[in-house]
Design an enzyme around this catalytic site. Structure first.
Site, mmCIF file in Angstrom:
data_model
loop_
_atom_site.group_PDB
_atom_site.id
_atom_site.type_symbol
_atom_site.label_atom_id
_atom_site.label_comp_id
_atom_site.label_asym_id
_atom_site.label_seq_id
_atom_site.Cartn_x
_atom_site.Cartn_y
_atom_site.Cartn_z
ATOM 1 N N GLY A 1 5.697 -71.563 -24.458
ATOM 2 C CA GLY A 1 5.057 -70.046 -24.201
ATOM 3 C C GLY A 1 4.067 -70.123 -23.360
ATOM 4 N N HIS B 1 -5.666 -72.860 -20.090
ATOM 5 C CA HIS B 1 -6.354 -72.150 -20.704
ATOM 6 C C HIS B 1 -6.291 -72.354 -22.296
ATOM 7 C CE1 HIS B 1 -2.492 -70.072 -19.945
ATOM 8 N NE2 HIS B 1 -2.714 -69.707 -21.199
ATOM 9 N N ILE C 1 -5.988 -59.962 -22.012
ATOM 10 C CA ILE C 1 -5.403 -58.602 -21.768
ATOM 11 C C ILE C 1 -4.489 -57.844 -22.663
ATOM 12 C CG2 ILE C 1 -3.346 -58.916 -20.373
ATOM 13 C CD1 ILE C 1 -4.621 -57.185 -18.238
HETATM 14 P P1 5GP Z 1 0.139 -68.158 -22.074
HETATM 15 O O1 5GP Z 1 1.240 -67.389 -22.239
HETATM 16 O O2 5GP Z 1 0.069 -68.915 -20.309
HETATM 17 O O3 5GP Z 1 -0.322 -69.456 -22.846
HETATM 18 O O4 5GP Z 1 -1.074 -67.229 -21.840
HETATM 19 C C1 5GP Z 1 -1.340 -66.384 -20.590
HETATM 20 C C2 5GP Z 1 -2.120 -65.237 -21.294
HETATM 21 O O5 5GP Z 1 -2.886 -64.559 -20.202
HETATM 22 C C3 5GP Z 1 -1.468 -64.409 -22.082
HETATM 23 O O6 5GP Z 1 -1.753 -64.203 -23.544
HETATM 24 C C4 5GP Z 1 -1.542 -63.184 -21.569
HETATM 25 O O7 5GP Z 1 -1.997 -61.806 -22.244
HETATM 26 C C5 5GP Z 1 -2.809 -63.357 -20.544
HETATM 27 N N1 5GP Z 1 -2.993 -62.303 -19.452
HETATM 28 C C6 5GP Z 1 -2.009 -62.499 -18.554
HETATM 29 N N2 5GP Z 1 -2.335 -61.362 -17.578
HETATM 30 C C7 5GP Z 1 -3.711 -61.522 -17.546
HETATM 31 C C8 5GP Z 1 -4.723 -60.793 -17.040
HETATM 32 O O8 5GP Z 1 -4.439 -60.317 -15.998
HETATM 33 N N3 5GP Z 1 -6.020 -60.513 -17.388
HETATM 34 C C9 5GP Z 1 -6.077 -61.230 -18.448
HETATM 35 N N4 5GP Z 1 -7.474 -60.973 -19.126
HETATM 36 N N5 5GP Z 1 -5.360 -61.924 -19.346
HETATM 37 C C10 5GP Z 1 -4.017 -62.109 -18.965
#
Ligand code: 5GP
Ligand code: ZN
Length: 112
Positions: free
Chosen positions: A91, A98, A30
């Protein structure tokens, strides 16, 4: 369980899906950090990379799907990165494992 990515997998939260496998889903981030920024998740809930690693078949499927996403998105030839942020200090903000597939621009090393 209150998990954002489980809700996306269940179709309760919308997402732009780019690939779906039997055990994986790939959808656009997103808040993209590069022209190509796709998240690849296992449909089963695993909290992080360590938990997923305990299921080698699921890990291998996720890795294969990440590679297919890179092919589909046209970055396999130019170069891309597959990243698992693991733990809040690195982070991780969503605690459903994922793989970030990032590409379509030059990527610096080391990452920030
Ligand atoms: P992390 O920070 O855990 O490695 O990555 C989480 C990712 O999920 C972030 O890059 C963030 O932009 C993405 N993200 C958070 N909420 C949503 C959402 O509701 N939909 C989508 N498609 N991505 C999301
Ligand atoms: Zn989940």
């Amino acid at each position: 369980m209150d998990c954002l990515f489980c809700k996306i997998i269940a179709g309760e939260v919308p997402a732009e899906v780019v690939r779906e496998g039997e055990r994986t889903l790939a959808f656009r981030d997103i808040n993209p950090q590069a022209p190509v920024h796709v998240l690849v998740v296992p449909k089963d809930h695993h909290e992080n990379f360590a938990a997923l690693s305990a299921d080698p078949e699921a890990l291998a499927e996720l890795a294969a799907e990440a590679g297919r996403v890179a092919e589909d998105e046209g970055v396999a030839g130019t170069g891309y990165r597959v990243i698992f942020n693991t733990g809040a200090g690195a982070g991780q903000t969503v605690f459903h494992v994922h793989a970030h597939v990032l590409g379509g621009r030059g990527l610096n090393w080391p990452p920030g």
